[in-house]
Design an enzyme around this catalytic site. Structure first.
Site, PDB file in Angstrom:
ATOM      1  N   LYS A 221       0.816  -1.215   0.000  1.00 44.32           N
ATOM      2  CA  LYS A 221       0.000   0.000   0.000  1.00 44.32           C
ATOM      3  C   LYS A 221       0.851   1.269   0.000  1.00 44.32           C
ATOM      4  O   LYS A 221       2.057   1.242   0.254  1.00 44.32           O
ATOM      5  CB  LYS A 221      -0.962  -0.023   1.189  1.00 44.32           C
ATOM      6  N   ARG A 255      -4.681  -9.848   4.398  1.00 42.31           N
ATOM      7  CA  ARG A 255      -5.064  -9.789   2.981  1.00 42.31           C
ATOM      8  C   ARG A 255      -3.827  -9.394   2.175  1.00 42.31           C
ATOM      9  O   ARG A 255      -3.311  -8.282   2.323  1.00 42.31           O
ATOM     10  CB  ARG A 255      -6.205  -8.785   2.792  1.00 42.31           C
TER      11      ARG A 255
END
Length: 286
Positions: A221, A255
């Site tokens: 991210k 995840r």
């Protein structure tokens, strides 16, 4: 205890959720699993590498071309049905904020609805309740789906995360979603700047202390990239470091894009913490 589909996970058992994007423009793999054949190969590989959950998404999180509910369903429903047929024991999650899509995928065997946009469609939790499937309750800072945060401010970001996710979780249970199938997610990068996501990581134990299983979606991210000043394809090391910290603080579901590497990290942390025995322990004994 966390119960998803036919699987039961104990309190300290780390669980890997593998990302399979059914989009032509996904931020990480640029559509590598948009077509059925490579997507099914990705599922097979992820399961072999230790993923217990497959998270299927039909719309990329970031801004881009509009994807209607009908198109999102077209990308995901048939694929969910095929994964259910080929992998009867895997937990199938679908990353959607739309109740219409949630209903369609539950009809063909989804076990978990991953609502990454924080309850923007309140009917999604009603779908989860009606089908008896799990629900991920995420903090997204109140932003609209597929928009980026701009000058978002919180008096206390973790207090806001707790307020929102616990509210969503309790509402889900009140509607009829099984309590043991509800997770909370601090929503790294969603409605947050890099400092917010770092603080959410640093104080993750406060979410764990609520008793709800905590899911973290950290993989490659922007907050990892900005922290280390690394482009998208060079964020794996930073992601794994953040994963190790999150595992030590008690997160349960991860995840990820890199399944095998994450599996080693969370297993190592679980063993150091005393929740898992070493796979082999011959040193000094043979």
């Amino acid at each position: 205890m966390l119960k998803l589909g036919t699987r039961v996970f104990e309190a300290h058992e780390p669980v890997i959720m593998a990302i399979v994007n059914r989009t032509p423009d996904s931020f990480y793999d640029q559509g590598a699993t948009f077509r059925d054949e490579p997507a099914l190969a990705r599922v097979e590989q992820a399961v072999a590498e230790g993923a217990a959950i497959i998270d299927i998404g039909g719309v990329k999180a970031g801004p881009g071309e509009e994807v209607t509910a009908e198109e999102e369903a077209r990308r995901t429903v048939g694929f969910v049905a095929e994964v259910r047929r080929r992998f009867p024991d895997v937990v199938i999650s679908v990353d959607t904020w739309r109740h219409e899509v949630g209903e369609a995928v539950c009809d063909v065997g989804a076990d978990l609805l991953n609502d990454a946009w924080g309850g923007v469609d309140p009917k999604l939790a009603e779908v989860a309740a009606r089908y008896g499937v799990g629900l991920v309750c995420t903090h997204a800072g109140g932003v609209e789906p597929r928009t980026r945060p701009h000058r978002t401010e919180y008096e206390d970001v973790v207090a806001d995360i707790l307020r929102v996710t616990l509210g969503l979780a309790e509402r889900a249970v009140a509607l009829g979603v099984p309590r043991e199938s509800v997770l909370i997610d601090p929503g790294h990068d969603f409605g947050k700047n890099t400092r917010h996501s770092l603080e959410a990581t640093r104080r993750l134990g406060e979410l764990v202390d609520t008793g709800w299983p905590v899911l973290v979606s950290l993989s490659n991210k922007d907050f990892v990239g900005e922290t280390l000043d690394r482009p998208l394809k060079e964020r794996v090391v930073g992601t794994l470091a953040t994963t190790a910290v999150s595992a030590w603080l008690g997160a349960q579901v991860y995840r990820v894009h890199e399944v095998a590497e994450t599996r080693q990290v969370v297993d190592m942390v679980a063993t150091i913490a005393g929740h898992r025995p070493p796979a082999v322990a011959r040193r000094g004994l043979a």
